[in-house]
Enzyme design. Structure first.
Site, mmCIF file in Angstrom:
data_model
loop_
_atom_site.group_PDB
_atom_site.id
_atom_site.type_symbol
_atom_site.label_atom_id
_atom_site.label_comp_id
_atom_site.label_asym_id
_atom_site.label_seq_id
_atom_site.Cartn_x
_atom_site.Cartn_y
_atom_site.Cartn_z
ATOM 1 C CE1 TYR A 69 0.657 5.851 -1.166
ATOM 2 C CE2 TYR A 69 1.671 7.847 -2.015
ATOM 3 C CZ TYR A 69 0.606 6.968 -1.971
ATOM 4 O OH TYR A 69 -0.503 7.211 -2.747
ATOM 5 C CG HIS A 153 -4.418 8.342 1.220
ATOM 6 N ND1 HIS A 153 -3.149 7.981 1.617
ATOM 7 C CD2 HIS A 153 -4.645 7.683 0.050
ATOM 8 C CE1 HIS A 153 -2.640 7.146 0.727
ATOM 9 N NE2 HIS A 153 -3.535 6.943 -0.225
#
Length: 343
Positions: A69, A153
């Site tokens: 992010y 992830h």
């Protein structure tokens, strides 16, 4: 196990659930910190900090982030605000699988969805060393000595390596006490179901696959979690925007929403608004109908968005809303819905 409470927040505290058998608590609403790292468009430092502050003031005590992010910006911004809070008063999760490598080529990161300078590039690394390096780098950016939950992830294209190398590395970190809970976070349910049935994860994060618009996770993932006593954190409850505001140009799975899905969302809105309920409220509340769902992550880029999300969570949704959606063929009769009209 769901209990009331939350760091002195009083009678209006958000419900708290423990992830599986880990002992790690999460509030019913969690703060997803991708948006404050410039997802789609730039977010200033003050605006990002205000969003995290608003989440805290609203009683949210679960914060989720990742190196992906904003090329680490999410972790840095989150860490800066939470640094002034007692570390034992909140739950923090981050992710592994992408290692950030310095990059001096200039430009921005919009190709990956973030309006930030391209100071680094991402390198997939699900090796044991990569898992440890990713976590160590995250701790540095967060400015803390520990996170509570670590998730693999987006391992979609690395399935066998993840089960052979990355998952055992997480299990070792947990056994050593370096993390309290482990799991995986993905935008699909098939591989997450495998994690639930074939490994000893504590929780999985399922983004976009258990929403008012689609319930693919209901077929196998959620029953597997329920049977194993493990937890599911739900992300993407608005399907990246479509269920928040189904208008021309709305996004679904980070791209323009197909016409058929847009029309379906508009019909859903007609039903909910006929009962005085905003579609985004019904979408936010819907996942809590399933007992395996421990928390719903809300991505917000501003304090106003945080406050709205909490207000929608607390607002009433009459049984007639769910009945109306079912009557029009917009919600499966097999999908469990929350009991009561408010929380």
């Amino acid at each position: 196990m769901r209990t009331r409470g939350g760091d002195g927040a009083g009678a209006d505290a958000l419900p708290v659930t423990v992830l599986g058998r880990s002992g790690v608590p999460v509030t019913a609403l969690g703060f997803g910190a991708a948006a404050v790292a410039g997802l789609y468009e730039a977010v200033g430092e003050d605006e990002a900090a205000a969003a995290v502050e608003a989440a805290w003031e609203a009683g949210i005590r679960y914060f989720d982030t990742a190196p992906h992010y904003g090329l680490g910006l999410s972790e840095r911004r989150l860490g800066e605000v939470l640094a002034s809070r007692p570390r034992d008063a909140f739950t923090l999760s981050t992710k592994v699988g992408r290692v950030l490598v310095p990059h001096d080529g200039g430009g921005d990161d919009l190709a990956h969805g973030f309006a930030v300078p391209a100071t680094h590039r991402r390198r997939w690394d699900f090796s044991p060393d990569g898992v440890r390096r990713s976590l160590e780098d995250s701790l540095t950016r967060l400015g803390t000595d520990r996170v509570d939950l670590v998730l693999l992830h987006d391992p979609d294209d690395h399935e066998e390596q993840v089960f052979r190398e990355a998952y055992p590395a997480l299990e070792e970190l947990r056994s050593q006490g370096m993390v309290r809970a482990i799991g995986a976070g993905m935008n699909q349910s098939r591989m997450l179901t495998r994690f639930l049935t074939d490994t000893d994860v504590d929780a999985v994060l399922c983004a976009g696959r258990y929403t008012l618009l689609e319930q693919g996770a209901l077929e196998a993932l959620l029953p597997a979690a329920d049977a194993a006593g493990k937890s599911v954190v739900v992300g993407g409850v608005f399907n990246s925007g479509l269920l928040a505001d189904p208008a021309p140009g709305a996004t679904y799975d980070y791209a323009a929403a197909p016409g058929e899905l847009l029309r379906r969302a508009v019909r859903m809105r007609e039903v909910t608004e006929a009962h005085g309920v905003p579609l985004r409220r019904a979408a936010l509340r819907f996942p809590f109908g399933h007992p395996a769902v421990a928390s719903v992550l809300v991505g917000a880029r501003s304090a106003d968005q945080v406050r709205d999300a909490v207000a929608q969570y607390r607002g009433p949704v009459a049984e007639a809303v769910w009945d109306g959606l079912r009557a029009r063929g917009l919600l499966s009769g097999d999908a469990p819905v929350p009991e009561g009209d408010g929380r």
